[in-house]
Design a protein around this motif. Structure first.
Motif, mmCIF file in Angstrom:
data_model
loop_
_atom_site.group_PDB
_atom_site.id
_atom_site.type_symbol
_atom_site.label_atom_id
_atom_site.label_comp_id
_atom_site.label_asym_id
_atom_site.label_seq_id
_atom_site.Cartn_x
_atom_site.Cartn_y
_atom_site.Cartn_z
ATOM 1 N N LEU A 91 44.983 -36.713 34.342
ATOM 2 C CA LEU A 91 44.819 -35.301 33.986
ATOM 3 C C LEU A 91 46.134 -34.544 33.984
ATOM 4 O O LEU A 91 46.405 -33.746 33.067
ATOM 5 N N SER A 92 46.980 -34.778 34.971
ATOM 6 C CA SER A 92 48.237 -34.029 35.044
ATOM 7 C C SER A 92 49.128 -34.277 33.842
ATOM 8 O O SER A 92 49.947 -33.418 33.469
ATOM 9 N N GLU A 93 48.979 -35.437 33.187
ATOM 10 C CA GLU A 93 49.799 -35.752 32.024
ATOM 11 C C GLU A 93 49.334 -35.030 30.759
ATOM 12 O O GLU A 93 50.018 -35.066 29.741
ATOM 13 N N LEU A 94 48.193 -34.362 30.827
ATOM 14 C CA LEU A 94 47.690 -33.617 29.680
ATOM 15 C C LEU A 94 48.172 -32.170 29.676
ATOM 16 O O LEU A 94 47.883 -31.425 28.745
ATOM 17 N N MET A 95 48.918 -31.795 30.719
ATOM 18 C CA MET A 95 49.344 -30.409 30.888
ATOM 19 C C MET A 95 50.865 -30.310 30.990
ATOM 20 O O MET A 95 51.516 -31.186 31.547
ATOM 21 N N ALA A 96 51.412 -29.216 30.464
ATOM 22 C CA ALA A 96 52.820 -28.864 30.656
ATOM 23 C C ALA A 96 52.845 -27.381 30.994
ATOM 24 O O ALA A 96 52.519 -26.542 30.156
ATOM 25 N N SER A 97 53.200 -27.046 32.236
ATOM 26 C CA SER A 97 53.070 -25.670 32.693
ATOM 27 C C SER A 97 54.394 -25.117 33.195
ATOM 28 O O SER A 97 55.327 -25.861 33.509
#
Length: 274
Positions: A124-130
């Protein structure tokens, strides 16, 4: 000059996706497995994984190949989530979140063969750039281009994220690759869809979300999508990480902007145009 995400894929959850033997699948009427393929003959039933292989709440990248196409359609159903239907010879790749542990291929008047079925988990964390900013209330916008428009691959925003490394509390707003925009929340790992609304997809059209206090509102192109929605979970509303969400390298995002949006005291009156 575009934002592209290429997430690393985990292990394949599907057993005997290569159809190497007539095992591990429950065949509905009209389905048979032989010679390394699963063949549907005027089938209107499911080819189900005999043992439910998925993990509830995980995101997966799926793929399957159709060959010997004569007629009808077939599609993957990932944990209760129906992917787009297909009626041609090709390999189809889609992504989605499992709402249950079941996996199936559904036929509709299908005469065709299926092979190379896979469902690989995506972290999941690899689907986000924050990015971390000073406010929990924002106006975010980005131009979204999806592969094929309705090819079952998602892109949009993550808002009010608690942790970039171990995301557990946040809001997602995205185009789902099936002709809809979706607003959903994750609270301590439990997912809830808040709003799903149909859109007319246009490559590169601007997708916009406003968040003020506990109120979220989505816009696509020149129009508002549905009504303002309330998300008031304490683990979400005060988080100040915001950014992009994308499930596939076949999508792209461009022109990402993030403005502060005042929710009390008219802090940003001149910016609050939406």
């Amino acid at each position: 000059n575009k934002a592209i995400n290429t997430p690393v894929l985990g292990a394949d959850a599907i057993v005997n996706g290569a159809m190497a033997a007539d095992t591990d699948w429950t065949k509905g009427a009209g389905w048979a497995i032989a010679a390394g393929v699963a063949t549907a003959t005027a089938a209107t039933s499911n080819l189900d994984a005999a043992v439910a292989p998925l993990t509830l709440g995980e995101w997966y990248q799926t793929a399957f190949t159709i060959s010997g196409f004569v007629g009808g359609t077939a599609k993957i159903v990932l944990g209760g989530l129906s992917f787009p239907t297909h009626g041609s010879n090709a390999t189809f790749t889609e992504t989605g979140r499992a709402g249950s542990t079941a996996f199936a291929i559904t036929a509709a008047g299908a005469t065709l063969s299926v092979d190379d079925v896979s469902a690989k988990v995506v972290t999941l964390s690899e689907l986000m750039a924050s990015i971390s900013v000073s406010t929990q209330d924002v106006v975010a916008e980005v131009a979204v281009t999806l592969s094929g428009g309705t090819a079952g691959l998602q892109a949009g925003f993550v808002l009010n994220l608690d942790s970039a490394a171990t995301p557990a509390n946040f809001v997602l707003a995205y185009l789902d690759g099936r002709g809809n925009v979706v607003l959903e929340k994750c609270v301590a790992g439990t997912w809830t869809i808040v709003l799903t609304s149909a859109i007319t997809y246009s490559a590169g059209a601007v997708f916009r979300v406003t968040k003020r206090g506990t109120k979220y509102r989505m816009f696509y192109g020149t129009g508002a999508i549905g009504a303002e929605q309330t998300i008031s979970d304490a683990g979400i509303t005060d988080n100040t990480l915001h950014g992009l969400f994308c499930t596939s390298a076949l999508n792209s995002l461009d022109g990402f902007t993030l403005w502060p949006s005042g929710s009390a005291g008219n802090e940003y009156t001149d910016l609050d145009s939406y």
